[in-house]
Design a protein around this motif. Sequence first.
Motif, PDB file in Angstrom:
ATOM      1  N   ALA A 100       7.021  49.366  50.436  1.00 44.08           N
ATOM      2  CA  ALA A 100       7.942  50.619  50.632  1.00 44.08           C
ATOM      3  C   ALA A 100       9.282  50.178  51.409  1.00 44.08           C
ATOM      4  O   ALA A 100      10.320  50.790  51.160  1.00 44.08           O
ATOM      5  CB  ALA A 100       7.121  51.738  51.729  1.00 44.08           C
ATOM      6  N   VAL A 101       9.258  49.317  52.494  1.00 42.58           N
ATOM      7  CA  VAL A 101      10.301  48.929  53.251  1.00 42.58           C
ATOM      8  C   VAL A 101      11.356  48.128  52.359  1.00 42.58           C
ATOM      9  O   VAL A 101      12.335  48.415  52.334  1.00 42.58           O
ATOM     10  CB  VAL A 101       9.943  48.202  54.365  1.00 42.58           C
ATOM     11  CG1 VAL A 101      11.188  47.251  55.132  1.00 42.58           C
ATOM     12  CG2 VAL A 101       9.079  48.742  55.567  1.00 42.58           C
ATOM     13  N   GLU A 102      10.577  47.226  51.376  1.00 42.96           N
ATOM     14  CA  GLU A 102      11.572  46.555  50.488  1.00 42.96           C
ATOM     15  C   GLU A 102      12.059  47.549  49.540  1.00 42.96           C
ATOM     16  O   GLU A 102      13.428  47.203  49.059  1.00 42.96           O
ATOM     17  CB  GLU A 102      10.752  45.552  49.813  1.00 42.96           C
ATOM     18  CG  GLU A 102      10.128  44.305  50.485  1.00 42.96           C
ATOM     19  CD  GLU A 102       9.003  43.541  50.010  1.00 42.96           C
ATOM     20  OE1 GLU A 102       8.731  42.502  50.502  1.00 42.96           O
ATOM     21  OE2 GLU A 102       8.647  43.637  48.682  1.00 42.96           O
ATOM     22  N   LEU A 103      11.623  48.481  49.051  1.00 44.38           N
ATOM     23  CA  LEU A 103      12.242  49.529  48.140  1.00 44.38           C
ATOM     24  C   LEU A 103      13.204  50.343  48.967  1.00 44.38           C
ATOM     25  O   LEU A 103      14.383  50.534  48.278  1.00 44.38           O
ATOM     26  CB  LEU A 103      11.293  50.435  47.432  1.00 44.38           C
ATOM     27  CG  LEU A 103      11.628  51.564  46.584  1.00 44.38           C
ATOM     28  CD1 LEU A 103      12.421  50.882  45.316  1.00 44.38           C
ATOM     29  CD2 LEU A 103      10.523  52.343  46.045  1.00 44.38           C
ATOM     30  N   GLU A 121      11.315  42.336  59.784  1.00 52.49           N
ATOM     31  CA  GLU A 121       9.882  41.788  59.661  1.00 52.49           C
ATOM     32  C   GLU A 121       9.136  42.806  61.159  1.00 52.49           C
ATOM     33  O   GLU A 121       8.276  42.707  60.925  1.00 52.49           O
ATOM     34  CB  GLU A 121      10.109  40.368  59.919  1.00 52.49           C
ATOM     35  CG  GLU A 121       8.620  39.778  60.093  1.00 52.49           C
ATOM     36  CD  GLU A 121       7.733  40.084  58.845  1.00 52.49           C
ATOM     37  OE1 GLU A 121       6.575  39.996  58.697  1.00 52.49           O
ATOM     38  OE2 GLU A 121       8.418  40.265  57.744  1.00 52.49           O
ATOM     39  N   LEU A 122       9.930  42.672  62.135  1.00 54.16           N
ATOM     40  CA  LEU A 122       9.373  43.283  63.541  1.00 54.16           C
ATOM     41  C   LEU A 122       9.048  44.952  62.979  1.00 54.16           C
ATOM     42  O   LEU A 122       8.034  45.383  63.454  1.00 54.16           O
ATOM     43  CB  LEU A 122      10.522  43.444  64.474  1.00 54.16           C
ATOM     44  CG  LEU A 122       9.917  43.916  65.812  1.00 54.16           C
ATOM     45  CD1 LEU A 122       8.459  43.252  66.289  1.00 54.16           C
ATOM     46  CD2 LEU A 122      10.951  43.635  66.793  1.00 54.16           C
ATOM     47  N   PHE A 123       9.962  45.572  62.311  1.00 52.12           N
ATOM     48  CA  PHE A 123       9.775  47.150  62.032  1.00 52.12           C
ATOM     49  C   PHE A 123       8.435  47.148  61.055  1.00 52.12           C
ATOM     50  O   PHE A 123       7.696  47.988  61.467  1.00 52.12           O
ATOM     51  CB  PHE A 123      10.777  47.536  61.244  1.00 52.12           C
ATOM     52  CG  PHE A 123      10.733  48.692  60.555  1.00 52.12           C
ATOM     53  CD1 PHE A 123      10.685  49.780  61.448  1.00 52.12           C
ATOM     54  CD2 PHE A 123      10.112  48.919  59.447  1.00 52.12           C
ATOM     55  CE1 PHE A 123      10.651  51.329  60.821  1.00 52.12           C
ATOM     56  CE2 PHE A 123       9.813  50.244  58.688  1.00 52.12           C
ATOM     57  CZ  PHE A 123      10.177  51.482  59.426  1.00 52.12           C
ATOM     58  N   VAL A 124       8.354  46.095  60.036  1.00 50.99           N
ATOM     59  CA  VAL A 124       7.225  46.236  59.243  1.00 50.99           C
ATOM     60  C   VAL A 124       5.759  45.879  60.119  1.00 50.99           C
ATOM     61  O   VAL A 124       4.668  46.856  60.015  1.00 50.99           O
ATOM     62  CB  VAL A 124       7.314  45.029  58.285  1.00 50.99           C
ATOM     63  CG1 VAL A 124       5.736  44.801  57.403  1.00 50.99           C
ATOM     64  CG2 VAL A 124       8.403  45.501  57.128  1.00 50.99           C
ATOM     65  N   ARG A 125       5.722  45.025  60.975  1.00 53.97           N
ATOM     66  CA  ARG A 125       4.523  44.543  61.730  1.00 53.97           C
ATOM     67  C   ARG A 125       4.366  45.926  62.811  1.00 53.97           C
ATOM     68  O   ARG A 125       3.308  46.107  62.745  1.00 53.97           O
ATOM     69  CB  ARG A 125       4.655  43.195  62.398  1.00 53.97           C
ATOM     70  CG  ARG A 125       4.812  42.279  61.507  1.00 53.97           C
ATOM     71  CD  ARG A 125       4.807  40.933  62.523  1.00 53.97           C
ATOM     72  NE  ARG A 125       4.980  39.652  61.371  1.00 53.97           N
ATOM     73  CZ  ARG A 125       4.901  38.629  61.661  1.00 53.97           C
ATOM     74  NH1 ARG A 125       5.142  38.102  62.934  1.00 53.97           N
ATOM     75  NH2 ARG A 125       5.054  37.275  60.927  1.00 53.97           N
TER      76      ARG A 125
END
Length: 211
Positions: free
Chosen positions: A96-99, A190-194
Amino acid sequence: MSAADETRTRLVEAATAVFAEDGVFTASLVEITRRAGQRNRGAVHYHFGTRESLLVAVLHQHASFLAAREGELLAKARTTPEDDLTAVLEAIVRPAVELAETGPSGRQYLVIVGQLVEEFDRLDEAVAAELTATGGYDVYALLASRMPPLDEALHNERLALITGFILRSVADRARASERSTPGRSQLPTELFVRNLVALAAGMATTPPVDV
Protein backbone atom coordinates in the motif's frame (compact mmCIF):
# COMPACT_ATOMS: atom_id res chain seq x y z
CA MET A 1 -4.18 4.85 -28.91
CA SER A 2 -7.56 5.35 -30.55
CA ALA A 3 -9.81 8.27 -29.66
CA ALA A 4 -12.20 5.91 -27.89
CA ASP A 5 -9.39 4.37 -25.82
CA GLU A 6 -8.10 7.83 -24.93
CA THR A 7 -11.57 8.86 -23.77
CA ARG A 8 -11.91 5.72 -21.64
CA THR A 9 -8.52 6.40 -20.06
CA ARG A 10 -9.50 9.97 -19.21
CA LEU A 11 -12.78 8.79 -17.71
CA VAL A 12 -10.99 6.21 -15.54
CA GLU A 13 -8.49 8.80 -14.34
CA ALA A 14 -11.27 11.27 -13.55
CA ALA A 15 -13.34 8.58 -11.83
CA THR A 16 -10.40 7.60 -9.65
CA ALA A 17 -10.14 11.15 -8.34
CA VAL A 18 -13.88 11.75 -7.94
CA PHE A 19 -14.63 8.39 -6.34
CA ALA A 20 -11.87 9.03 -3.79
CA GLU A 21 -13.04 12.57 -3.05
CA ASP A 22 -16.81 12.18 -3.07
CA GLY A 23 -17.37 8.50 -2.34
CA VAL A 24 -17.77 5.53 -4.66
CA PHE A 25 -21.52 5.28 -4.15
CA THR A 26 -22.37 8.99 -4.14
CA ALA A 27 -19.99 10.55 -6.67
CA SER A 28 -21.61 12.27 -9.62
CA LEU A 29 -21.08 10.65 -13.01
CA VAL A 30 -21.65 14.07 -14.55
CA GLU A 31 -18.74 15.44 -12.50
CA ILE A 32 -16.56 12.56 -13.68
CA THR A 33 -17.51 13.34 -17.27
CA ARG A 34 -16.74 17.03 -16.74
CA ARG A 35 -13.30 16.34 -15.25
CA ALA A 36 -12.51 14.02 -18.12
CA GLY A 37 -13.11 16.93 -20.47
CA GLN A 38 -16.12 15.32 -22.17
CA ARG A 39 -19.02 17.42 -23.40
CA ASN A 40 -21.34 14.44 -23.73
CA ARG A 41 -22.97 14.02 -20.31
CA GLY A 42 -23.64 10.38 -21.13
CA ALA A 43 -19.99 9.54 -21.83
CA VAL A 44 -19.72 7.16 -18.85
CA HIS A 45 -22.75 5.19 -19.94
CA TYR A 46 -21.59 5.15 -23.56
CA HIS A 47 -18.10 3.83 -22.79
CA PHE A 48 -18.74 1.71 -19.68
CA GLY A 49 -22.48 1.11 -19.45
CA THR A 50 -22.81 1.40 -15.68
CA ARG A 51 -21.17 2.94 -12.64
CA GLU A 52 -20.14 -0.55 -11.58
CA SER A 53 -18.33 -1.24 -14.86
CA LEU A 54 -16.48 2.05 -14.54
CA LEU A 55 -15.53 1.11 -10.98
CA VAL A 56 -14.18 -2.24 -12.19
CA ALA A 57 -11.98 -0.35 -14.67
CA VAL A 58 -10.77 1.92 -11.87
CA LEU A 59 -9.86 -1.06 -9.68
CA HIS A 60 -8.16 -2.85 -12.57
CA GLN A 61 -5.52 -0.10 -12.80
CA HIS A 62 -3.42 -1.29 -9.88
CA ALA A 63 -4.86 -4.74 -9.07
CA SER A 64 -2.00 -6.64 -10.70
CA PHE A 65 0.65 -4.61 -8.86
CA LEU A 66 -0.96 -5.19 -5.47
CA ALA A 67 -1.59 -8.87 -6.17
CA ALA A 68 2.02 -9.47 -7.20
CA ARG A 69 3.59 -7.50 -4.36
CA GLU A 70 1.27 -8.87 -1.70
CA GLY A 71 1.84 -12.37 -3.07
CA GLU A 72 5.61 -12.01 -2.67
CA LEU A 73 5.32 -10.84 0.92
CA LEU A 74 2.61 -13.36 1.74
CA ALA A 75 4.89 -16.20 0.64
CA LYS A 76 7.54 -14.90 3.05
CA ALA A 77 5.00 -14.49 5.86
CA ARG A 78 3.89 -18.10 5.51
CA THR A 79 7.41 -19.23 6.40
CA THR A 80 7.36 -17.38 9.74
CA PRO A 81 6.11 -18.77 13.07
CA GLU A 82 2.35 -19.18 13.43
CA ASP A 83 2.13 -16.38 16.01
CA ASP A 84 4.04 -13.85 13.87
CA LEU A 85 1.61 -11.08 12.97
CA THR A 86 4.16 -8.50 11.83
CA ALA A 87 5.20 -10.42 8.72
CA VAL A 88 1.56 -10.78 7.67
CA LEU A 89 0.76 -7.13 8.34
CA GLU A 90 3.82 -6.09 6.35
CA ALA A 91 2.24 -7.84 3.35
CA ILE A 92 -0.66 -5.39 3.71
CA VAL A 93 1.21 -2.23 4.65
CA ARG A 94 4.27 -2.27 2.39
CA PRO A 95 2.46 -2.73 -0.97
CA ALA A 96 0.00 0.00 0.00
CA VAL A 97 2.82 2.41 0.85
CA GLU A 98 4.64 1.59 -2.38
CA LEU A 99 1.48 2.20 -4.39
CA ALA A 100 0.72 5.47 -2.61
CA GLU A 101 4.21 6.73 -3.37
CA THR A 102 3.63 6.35 -7.12
CA GLY A 103 1.51 9.52 -7.06
CA PRO A 104 -2.03 10.84 -6.53
CA SER A 105 -3.66 7.99 -8.46
CA GLY A 106 -2.14 5.41 -6.13
CA ARG A 107 -3.26 7.30 -3.04
CA GLN A 108 -6.76 7.78 -4.44
CA TYR A 109 -6.92 4.09 -5.31
CA LEU A 110 -6.27 3.15 -1.68
CA VAL A 111 -9.04 5.48 -0.51
CA ILE A 112 -11.43 3.74 -2.91
CA VAL A 113 -10.36 0.27 -1.77
CA GLY A 114 -10.92 1.33 1.83
CA GLN A 115 -14.49 2.34 1.00
CA LEU A 116 -15.20 -0.90 -0.82
CA VAL A 117 -13.76 -3.21 1.82
CA GLU A 118 -16.24 -1.83 4.34
CA GLU A 119 -19.12 -2.62 1.99
CA PHE A 120 -17.82 -5.87 0.51
CA ASP A 121 -20.96 -7.92 1.21
CA ARG A 122 -23.06 -5.37 -0.69
CA LEU A 123 -20.84 -5.00 -3.74
CA ASP A 124 -21.77 -5.82 -7.30
CA GLU A 125 -20.38 -9.24 -8.22
CA ALA A 126 -17.97 -7.90 -10.86
CA VAL A 127 -16.68 -5.20 -8.50
CA ALA A 128 -16.16 -7.75 -5.72
CA ALA A 129 -14.28 -10.02 -8.11
CA GLU A 130 -11.94 -7.21 -9.20
CA LEU A 131 -11.37 -6.21 -5.59
CA THR A 132 -10.53 -9.81 -4.73
CA ALA A 133 -8.05 -9.83 -7.62
CA THR A 134 -5.84 -7.42 -5.68
CA GLY A 135 -4.81 -10.45 -3.61
CA GLY A 136 -5.50 -8.96 -0.20
CA TYR A 137 -7.98 -11.59 0.91
CA ASP A 138 -5.36 -14.34 1.07
CA VAL A 139 -3.28 -12.08 3.30
CA TYR A 140 -6.25 -11.35 5.55
CA ALA A 141 -7.06 -15.05 5.80
CA LEU A 142 -3.57 -15.68 7.18
CA LEU A 143 -3.86 -12.68 9.48
CA ALA A 144 -7.20 -13.93 10.81
CA SER A 145 -5.74 -17.35 11.50
CA ARG A 146 -2.88 -15.83 13.54
CA MET A 147 -4.90 -13.38 15.60
CA PRO A 148 -5.73 -14.33 19.21
CA PRO A 149 -9.09 -16.12 19.64
CA LEU A 150 -11.97 -13.64 19.75
CA ASP A 151 -15.73 -13.64 19.54
CA GLU A 152 -16.65 -13.64 15.83
CA ALA A 153 -18.26 -10.21 15.91
CA LEU A 154 -15.27 -8.68 17.71
CA HIS A 155 -12.85 -10.49 15.42
CA ASN A 156 -14.57 -9.09 12.31
CA GLU A 157 -14.73 -5.63 13.83
CA ARG A 158 -11.00 -5.65 14.51
CA LEU A 159 -10.15 -6.75 10.99
CA ALA A 160 -12.31 -3.95 9.59
CA LEU A 161 -10.73 -1.36 11.90
CA ILE A 162 -7.21 -2.57 11.12
CA THR A 163 -7.90 -2.34 7.39
CA GLY A 164 -9.36 1.14 7.62
CA PHE A 165 -6.55 2.33 9.87
CA ILE A 166 -3.83 1.08 7.53
CA LEU A 167 -5.36 2.44 4.33
CA ARG A 168 -6.26 5.82 5.82
CA SER A 169 -2.82 6.21 7.38
CA VAL A 170 -1.06 5.44 4.11
CA ALA A 171 -3.39 7.68 2.09
CA ASP A 172 -3.06 10.56 4.57
CA ARG A 173 0.73 10.35 4.42
CA ALA A 174 0.66 10.45 0.64
CA ARG A 175 -1.79 13.35 0.69
CA ALA A 176 0.51 15.29 3.02
CA SER A 177 3.38 14.90 0.57
CA GLU A 178 1.22 16.47 -2.15
CA ARG A 179 0.48 19.65 -0.18
CA SER A 180 2.05 22.90 -1.31
CA THR A 181 2.14 24.27 2.26
CA PRO A 182 4.28 22.78 5.04
CA GLY A 183 2.65 20.49 7.60
CA ARG A 184 3.69 17.89 10.14
CA SER A 185 7.00 16.31 9.18
CA GLN A 186 6.68 12.78 7.80
CA LEU A 187 8.68 9.72 8.80
CA PRO A 188 11.06 8.16 6.27
CA THR A 189 9.32 5.41 4.32
CA GLU A 190 10.93 2.43 6.03
CA LEU A 191 10.33 3.78 9.52
CA PHE A 192 6.75 4.66 8.59
CA VAL A 193 6.14 1.09 7.37
CA ARG A 194 7.59 -0.50 10.48
CA ASN A 195 5.74 1.85 12.81
CA LEU A 196 2.42 1.27 11.07
CA VAL A 197 2.93 -2.50 11.16
CA ALA A 198 3.66 -2.31 14.90
CA LEU A 199 0.56 -0.20 15.57
CA ALA A 200 -1.65 -2.55 13.55
CA ALA A 201 -0.20 -5.55 15.41
CA GLY A 202 -1.10 -3.84 18.66
CA MET A 203 -4.66 -3.40 17.47
CA ALA A 204 -4.85 -7.08 16.52
CA THR A 205 -3.52 -8.40 19.84
CA THR A 206 -5.12 -6.08 22.39
CA PRO A 207 -7.05 -8.19 24.92
CA PRO A 208 -10.82 -8.23 24.39
CA VAL A 209 -12.85 -5.67 26.28
CA ASP A 210 -15.28 -6.73 29.00
CA VAL A 211 -18.94 -5.98 28.36
